[in-house]
Design an enzyme around this catalytic site. Sequence first.
Site, PDB file in Angstrom:
ATOM      1  N   ASN A 135       2.507  -3.743   5.608  1.00 44.16           N
ATOM      2  CA  ASN A 135       2.540  -5.102   5.090  1.00 44.16           C
ATOM      3  C   ASN A 135       4.000  -5.495   4.869  1.00 44.16           C
ATOM      4  OD1 ASN A 135      -0.332  -5.294   4.933  1.00 44.16           O
ATOM      5  ND2 ASN A 135      -0.273  -4.042   3.079  1.00 44.16           N
TER       6      ASN A 135
ATOM      7  N   HIS B 104       6.986   1.147   4.088  1.00 43.25           N
ATOM      8  CA  HIS B 104       5.974   2.206   4.092  1.00 43.25           C
ATOM      9  C   HIS B 104       4.905   1.880   5.113  1.00 43.25           C
ATOM     10  CE1 HIS B 104       4.844  -0.764   1.009  1.00 43.25           C
ATOM     11  NE2 HIS B 104       3.568  -0.511   1.320  1.00 43.25           N
TER      12      HIS B 104
HETATM   13  P1  5GP Z   1       1.634  -2.576  -0.131  1.00 44.03           P
HETATM   14  O1  5GP Z   1       0.702  -3.432  -0.946  1.00 44.03           O
HETATM   15  O2  5GP Z   1       3.067  -2.809  -0.535  1.00 44.03           O
HETATM   16  O3  5GP Z   1       1.429  -2.626   1.335  1.00 44.03           O
HETATM   17  O4  5GP Z   1       1.272  -1.083  -0.491  1.00 44.03           O
HETATM   18  C1  5GP Z   1       1.660  -0.443  -1.639  1.00 44.03           C
HETATM   19  C2  5GP Z   1       0.718   0.725  -1.810  1.00 44.03           C
HETATM   20  O5  5GP Z   1       1.305   1.614  -2.736  1.00 44.03           O
HETATM   21  C3  5GP Z   1      -0.665   0.341  -2.363  1.00 44.03           C
HETATM   22  O6  5GP Z   1      -1.668   0.762  -1.439  1.00 44.03           O
HETATM   23  C4  5GP Z   1      -0.736   1.085  -3.683  1.00 44.03           C
HETATM   24  O7  5GP Z   1      -2.027   1.603  -3.956  1.00 44.03           O
HETATM   25  C5  5GP Z   1       0.287   2.187  -3.518  1.00 44.03           C
HETATM   26  N1  5GP Z   1       0.925   2.600  -4.754  1.00 44.03           N
HETATM   27  C6  5GP Z   1       1.465   1.774  -5.705  1.00 44.03           C
HETATM   28  N2  5GP Z   1       1.991   2.506  -6.700  1.00 44.03           N
HETATM   29  C7  5GP Z   1       1.775   3.813  -6.380  1.00 44.03           C
HETATM   30  C8  5GP Z   1       2.107   5.045  -7.036  1.00 44.03           C
HETATM   31  O8  5GP Z   1       2.698   5.093  -8.117  1.00 44.03           O
HETATM   32  N3  5GP Z   1       1.734   6.196  -6.411  1.00 44.03           N
HETATM   33  C9  5GP Z   1       1.079   6.185  -5.203  1.00 44.03           C
HETATM   34  N4  5GP Z   1       0.762   7.370  -4.679  1.00 44.03           N
HETATM   35  N5  5GP Z   1       0.764   5.047  -4.563  1.00 44.03           N
HETATM   36  C10 5GP Z   1       1.111   3.874  -5.137  1.00 44.03           C
END
Ligand code: 5GP
Length: 113
Positions: free
Chosen positions: A86, A99
């Site tokens: 994303n 990521h």
């Molecule tokens: P985005 O929404 O930016 O594409 O994805 C961020 C991802 O990071 C989400 O799927 C969320 O669940 C994950 N995430 C957020 N904080 C943490 C954390 O402290 N530890 C882990 N393992 N995943 C996290």
Amino acid sequence: MSDCLFCKIAAGEIPSTCLYDDENVYAFRDINPQAPVHFLVIPKQHIDSVAAVSAENSAAVARCFEVIAKVAEQEGLENGYRVISNCGADGGQTVHHLHFHVLGGKPLGEKIL
Ligand code: 5GP
Ligand code: ZN
């Protein structure tokens, strides 16, 4: 970046479930899994998002994809999987460190493409 959640996770300052770790790349389970297998692969070098990938840092991205293939195999995703990144507000990015989500372990159904 000192105030970046995923920089802190990659540095071991915030705990996570590690699936792969080397000097350039870190892979760990997503804290809020959206599929039976859901892990994240990040470059240790801070890159904000796909939008910040350039000729200077794209080797780190290539290394992430090597790790995606390796960990997917390790996790038993021989039937396939989906890789998602994303990017920015419209892309729904919530953590501003590049990521790659890797999802699998069941037929994933809803595709937007
Ligand atoms: P985005 O929404 O930016 O594409 O994805 C961020 C991802 O990071 C989400 O799927 C969320 O669940 C994950 N995430 C957020 N904080 C943490 C954390 O402290 N530890 C882990 N393992 N995943 C996290
Ligand atoms: Zn970062």
